[in-house]
Design an enzyme around this catalytic site. Structure first.
Site, PDB file in Angstrom:
ATOM      1  N   LYS A 182      41.170  39.422  36.944  1.00  0.00           N
ATOM      2  CA  LYS A 182      39.969  40.090  37.437  1.00  0.00           C
ATOM      3  C   LYS A 182      38.719  39.674  36.655  1.00  0.00           C
ATOM      4  O   LYS A 182      37.708  39.268  37.235  1.00  0.00           O
ATOM      5  CB  LYS A 182      40.125  41.610  37.356  1.00  0.00           C
ATOM      6  CG  LYS A 182      41.276  42.178  38.154  1.00  0.00           C
ATOM      7  CD  LYS A 182      41.363  43.683  38.040  1.00  0.00           C
ATOM      8  CE  LYS A 182      41.544  44.159  36.620  1.00  0.00           C
ATOM      9  NZ  LYS A 182      42.813  43.681  36.002  1.00  0.00           N
ATOM     10  N   SER A 222      41.471  50.019  38.358  1.00  0.00           N
ATOM     11  CA  SER A 222      41.290  51.056  39.390  1.00  0.00           C
ATOM     12  C   SER A 222      42.543  51.186  40.260  1.00  0.00           C
ATOM     13  O   SER A 222      42.526  50.827  41.432  1.00  0.00           O
ATOM     14  CB  SER A 222      40.053  50.772  40.237  1.00  0.00           C
ATOM     15  OG  SER A 222      39.956  49.424  40.635  1.00  0.00           O
TER      16      SER A 222
END
Length: 284
Positions: free
Chosen positions: A120, A188
């Site tokens: 990410k 998340s």
């Protein structure tokens, strides 16, 4: 590093702990009227200190409660109050469209989600660099970086993770309103929390990017050594090990890596940039 300041210290919630502060000057106003009680210091003969007592004219207020009100926990509770009735939105004469016209781009948030080790942050940096080279203004909200400051008071329990994501989403919303392309990069893990973030934005301005990398690949990479610690029981509630990750169901972009051949981060970033170009976000 914390700075140590010697000398008289202001008294807020109790008398000084030692005599280092020295005698406190007696104010010209009546101490009793101000809600203070004059007492003798226990560790300095003749020293006089003022200790706060319950306010005389308003029995419903005490300094003890005031001190509790400024604790981190209560600040968080106050910040999440729903439907406050005592605040009004103050509109600025310079709006989002004006800022977008100035920057020649449209503000949005690119929300990169995935397991730890899925890439990410690497893709976020490559994306930011690629857009910067095209003359576009971006800002990265990295999950670890934000926990060094704004969210340093939050743990990794489910409720704190939800608050962590909520705060980052609100900051991302401000960046997007400023006309900036905000890149949020964080695990998340819960679908519900990401959906709450999406609801904060106008249609199309929340672009969810799923790093679809299998757990075993992420664990083999283990760039921070976190999977090893989690498997050894030294980290509890680690996503993918003893806490679930819920993949997106309707995300805008999926960046996949199934085999051993890894896709270069720059190539993944170009996929996102192509999406932004197609949707008109790189022009005002």
């Amino acid at each position: 590093m914390s700075a140590v300041v010697k000398g008289p210290r202001p008294l807020i919630c109790g008398p000084p702990r030692g005599a280092e502060s020295g005698p406190l000057a007696v104010p010209s106003l009546s101490a009793a009227k101000l809600g203070f009680l004059r007492v003798k210091g226990s560790d300095a003969i003749g020293s006089t200190f003022l200790r706060p007592i319950k306010a005389m004219e308003d029995s419903s207020v005490s300094l003890r409660n005031d001190c509790a009100a400024i604790s981190g926990r209560n600040l968080r509770q106050m910040s999440t109050m729903e439907n406050p009735t005592n605040i009004v939105w103050h509109k600025s004469p310079v709006g989002k469209l004006d800022r977008q016209h100035l920057l020649q781009q449209k503000g949005c948030v690119i929300w990169i989600t995935g397991l730890s080790g899925s890439g990410k942050s690497t893709v976020a940096c490559a994306l930011s660099q690629g857009l910067h080279m095209r003359g576009k203004l971006t800002y990265i909200l990295d999950g670890d970086n934000v926990r060094h400051g704004l969210n340093r008071d939050l743990s990794f329990k489910a409720e704190d993770r939800a608050e962590n994501i909520r705060r980052i989403a609100e900051v991302a919303k401000l960046f997007a309103d400023a006309g900036i392309i905000c890149i949020a990069s964080l695990i998340s893990p819960y679908r519900k929390d990401r959906d709450v973030c999406r609801a904060l934005f106008p249609e199309g301005d929340f672009i969810e990017v799923f790093m679809d990398v299998p757990l075993h690949v992420c664990e083999n990479r283990d760039p921070k050594g976190l999977y090893k610690l989690a498997r050894a029981g030294k980290i509890k509630g680690f996503t993918g090990v003893d806490d679930p990750y819920e993949p997106p169901l309707n995300c805008e972009i999926v960046l996949q890596q199934k085999g051993r051949d890894s896709v270069p981060p720059g190539e993944m970033a170009e996929t996102v940039i192509s999406y932004l170009e197609e949707k008109g976000y790189l022009q005002a």
